[in-house]
Design an enzyme around this catalytic site. Structure first.
Site, PDB file in Angstrom:
ATOM      1  N   LYS A 114       0.701  -1.110  -0.032  1.00 61.25           N
ATOM      2  CA  LYS A 114      -0.090  -0.123  -0.023  1.00 61.25           C
ATOM      3  C   LYS A 114       0.738   1.088   0.098  1.00 61.25           C
ATOM      4  O   LYS A 114       0.583   2.274  -0.556  1.00 61.25           O
ATOM      5  CB  LYS A 114      -0.859  -0.157   1.087  1.00 61.25           C
ATOM      6  CG  LYS A 114      -1.995  -1.085   1.040  1.00 61.25           C
ATOM      7  CD  LYS A 114      -3.125  -1.044   1.933  1.00 61.25           C
ATOM      8  CE  LYS A 114      -4.277  -1.927   1.977  1.00 61.25           C
ATOM      9  NZ  LYS A 114      -5.098  -1.963   3.081  1.00 61.25           N
ATOM     10  N   LYS A 136      -5.206  -9.603  -5.324  1.00 57.28           N
ATOM     11  CA  LYS A 136      -6.316  -9.661  -4.419  1.00 57.28           C
ATOM     12  C   LYS A 136      -7.551  -9.002  -4.803  1.00 57.28           C
ATOM     13  O   LYS A 136      -7.403  -7.825  -5.327  1.00 57.28           O
ATOM     14  CB  LYS A 136      -6.055  -9.470  -3.086  1.00 57.28           C
ATOM     15  CG  LYS A 136      -6.904  -9.900  -2.086  1.00 57.28           C
ATOM     16  CD  LYS A 136      -6.587  -9.306  -0.503  1.00 57.28           C
ATOM     17  CE  LYS A 136      -6.344  -7.760  -0.476  1.00 57.28           C
ATOM     18  NZ  LYS A 136      -6.814  -7.063   0.801  1.00 57.28           N
ATOM     19  N   LYS A 140     -11.444  -3.477  -2.360  1.00 60.99           N
ATOM     20  CA  LYS A 140     -12.526  -2.317  -2.387  1.00 60.99           C
ATOM     21  C   LYS A 140     -12.251  -1.442  -3.560  1.00 60.99           C
ATOM     22  O   LYS A 140     -13.191  -1.107  -4.361  1.00 60.99           O
ATOM     23  CB  LYS A 140     -12.842  -1.843  -1.015  1.00 60.99           C
ATOM     24  CG  LYS A 140     -13.190  -2.536   0.005  1.00 60.99           C
ATOM     25  CD  LYS A 140     -13.350  -1.867   1.266  1.00 60.99           C
ATOM     26  CE  LYS A 140     -13.798  -2.785   2.471  1.00 60.99           C
ATOM     27  NZ  LYS A 140     -12.949  -2.521   3.701  1.00 60.99           N
TER      28      LYS A 140
HETATM   29  P1  AMP Z   1     -10.601  -4.846   4.864  1.00 63.59           P
HETATM   30  O1  AMP Z   1     -11.533  -4.696   3.785  1.00 63.59           O
HETATM   31  O2  AMP Z   1      -9.078  -4.726   4.487  1.00 63.59           O
HETATM   32  O3  AMP Z   1     -10.957  -4.293   6.294  1.00 63.59           O
HETATM   33  O4  AMP Z   1     -10.607  -6.488   5.188  1.00 63.59           O
HETATM   34  C1  AMP Z   1     -11.644  -7.153   6.084  1.00 63.59           C
HETATM   35  C2  AMP Z   1     -11.504  -8.607   6.227  1.00 63.59           C
HETATM   36  O5  AMP Z   1     -11.939  -9.233   4.770  1.00 63.59           O
HETATM   37  C3  AMP Z   1     -10.255  -9.076   6.723  1.00 63.59           C
HETATM   38  O6  AMP Z   1     -10.167 -10.106   7.397  1.00 63.59           O
HETATM   39  C4  AMP Z   1      -9.359  -9.518   5.071  1.00 63.59           C
HETATM   40  O7  AMP Z   1      -8.491 -10.453   5.340  1.00 63.59           O
HETATM   41  C5  AMP Z   1     -10.781 -10.048   4.394  1.00 63.59           C
HETATM   42  N1  AMP Z   1     -10.606  -9.899   2.880  1.00 63.59           N
HETATM   43  C6  AMP Z   1     -10.461  -8.500   2.230  1.00 63.59           C
HETATM   44  N2  AMP Z   1     -10.366  -9.100   0.998  1.00 63.59           N
HETATM   45  C7  AMP Z   1     -10.235 -10.338   0.722  1.00 63.59           C
HETATM   46  C8  AMP Z   1     -10.211 -11.151  -0.459  1.00 63.59           C
HETATM   47  N3  AMP Z   1      -9.929 -10.499  -1.564  1.00 63.59           N
HETATM   48  N4  AMP Z   1     -10.352 -12.419   0.172  1.00 63.59           N
HETATM   49  C9  AMP Z   1     -10.391 -12.965   1.159  1.00 63.59           C
HETATM   50  N5  AMP Z   1     -10.413 -12.193   2.489  1.00 63.59           N
HETATM   51  C10 AMP Z   1     -10.398 -10.846   2.096  1.00 63.59           C
END
Ligand code: AMP
Length: 329
Positions: free
Chosen positions: A113, A196, A199
């Site tokens: 990032k 990956k 968002k």
């Molecule tokens: P975040 O959106 O970064 O706050 O992530 C929230 C949760 O979703 C965390 O546990 C991440 O590891 C999981 N997560 C986010 N993107 C993915 C993805 N593409 N595949 C699997 N888990 C994800």
């Protein structure tokens, strides 16, 4: 009180994705009730880079409504906002001081990032947010943390810092374990399966399924997903990343194993396979969206968050007291 504690959180930084649901929220929902369960809106983590305040406020409510729509049950799970429990900030500050610069420098999330932010200078928040995550986990004597693979390193840092603190100052923190399921721990971008599903999707959003996507748009994204020229529905993360990703999505939602999917689609083309994945995802989104619209009621959500913070705070306060006493504060 049940024997063990489960905790997870999601940043309210934009619309939640199928990756968030399959990687973290679904695993949490499947286990809630068998643990003392906490799920929080990681709103302090959302301000690691500047945000529009009105948009952030709306995103926080969206996130709670989305938890409910995905099956988080406030009767079985304490749902709260991180910034409502002040102990997160204080323990986060304390844990930052237990951490070496090198430990934060080698976090892969920071590396990837910070590269994206390089031109304008890298935000300090991006650098130190793992130590706030350490505090989030340790405050509730957490035993398991359901997260996606991208967060595994941060849970490992939590274990390292808890162990170091306990050795230095005496037994204070409970040792958490990461909970990652073999399928769905890293849902990939549909247009670029080397990345990956995120968002923020380089502006065009074609590679990311958002839980609030228009159903037809979501289906089209699956139908247009990048695959390969081998023409065989087969799980092979070396040579068939795109197809393997779609198989993971299908398997994680329906529970069908890879072998059975491969058998059913033996000799059939990718078109037919994608159509089924698109249908399954469309049904999931339809159900989630119907519930989301029902739960997106500010009075209801405020009440849930207020109750949640009241229930979460005493445990957080006890842990912080223990840590302060150990430090001689
Ligand atoms: P975040 O959106 O970064 O706050 O992530 C929230 C949760 O979703 C965390 O546990 C991440 O590891 C999981 N997560 C986010 N993107 C993915 C993805 N593409 N595949 C699997 N888990 C994800």
């Amino acid at each position: 009180m049940k024997e063990k504690v489960m905790l997870t959180g999601v940043r309210p930084s934009g619309n939640l994705t199928l990756g968030n649901y399959l990687g973290a929220i679904k695993n949490f929902v499947d286990k809630q009730g068998t643990y003392d369960s906490y799920i929080f809106i990681a709103d302090l983590h959302a301000i690691t880079s500047p945000k529009n305040p009105q948009k952030l406020k709306a995103a926080i409510y969206d996130c709670v409504a989305m938890y409910l729509a995905c099956g988080v049950d406030p009767k079985k799970t304490i749902i709260f906002k991180q910034s409502d429990v002040l102990e997160h900030g204080t323990l986060g500050f304390i844990m930052t001081f237990q951490t070496k610069m090198g430990e934060l420098n080698r976090m892969t999330q920071f590396k990837s990032k910070s590269q994206a932010q390089h031109k304008e200078g890298v935000d300090t928040g991006l650098f130190i947010y793992p130590t706030l995550m350490v505090a989030d986990i340790l405050l509730y004597n957490t035993s398991i943390v359901p997260v996606g693979k991208d967060q595994q390193q941060h849970v490992e840092l939590t274990r390292d810092l808890a162990e170091r603190f306990n050795k230095r100052y005496g037994e204070t923190f409970f040792m958490p374990d990461v909970y990652i399921t073999p399928i769905g721990n890293k849902i990939l971008n549909l247009q670029n399966p080397l990345e990956k599903m995120n968002k923020s999707d380089n502006g065009n959003n074609k590679g990311t399924i958002f839980l609030m996507d228009d159903i037809e748009v979501a289906k089209r994204k699956i139908m247009c997903a990048k695959t390969d020229s081998l023409g065989k529905v087969h799980f092979d993360e070396e040579n068939q990343l795109g197809i393997s990703n779609l198989m993971s999505i299908l398997s994680k939602i329906t529970g069908e194993d890879f072998e059975s999917i491969e058998k059913r689609f033996d000799g059939k083309g990718y078109g037919e396979f994608k159509k089924e994945v698109a249908e399954v995802v469309a049904n999931l989104l339809t159900e989630i969206q119907t519930k989301f619209n029902r739960y997106r009621d500010i009075n209801l959500l405020d009440e849930i968050l207020l109750n949640g913070a009241k229930q979460a705070q005493p445990t957080a306060s006890e842990t912080l007291k223990r840590a302060k006493k150990a430090l001689g504060l």
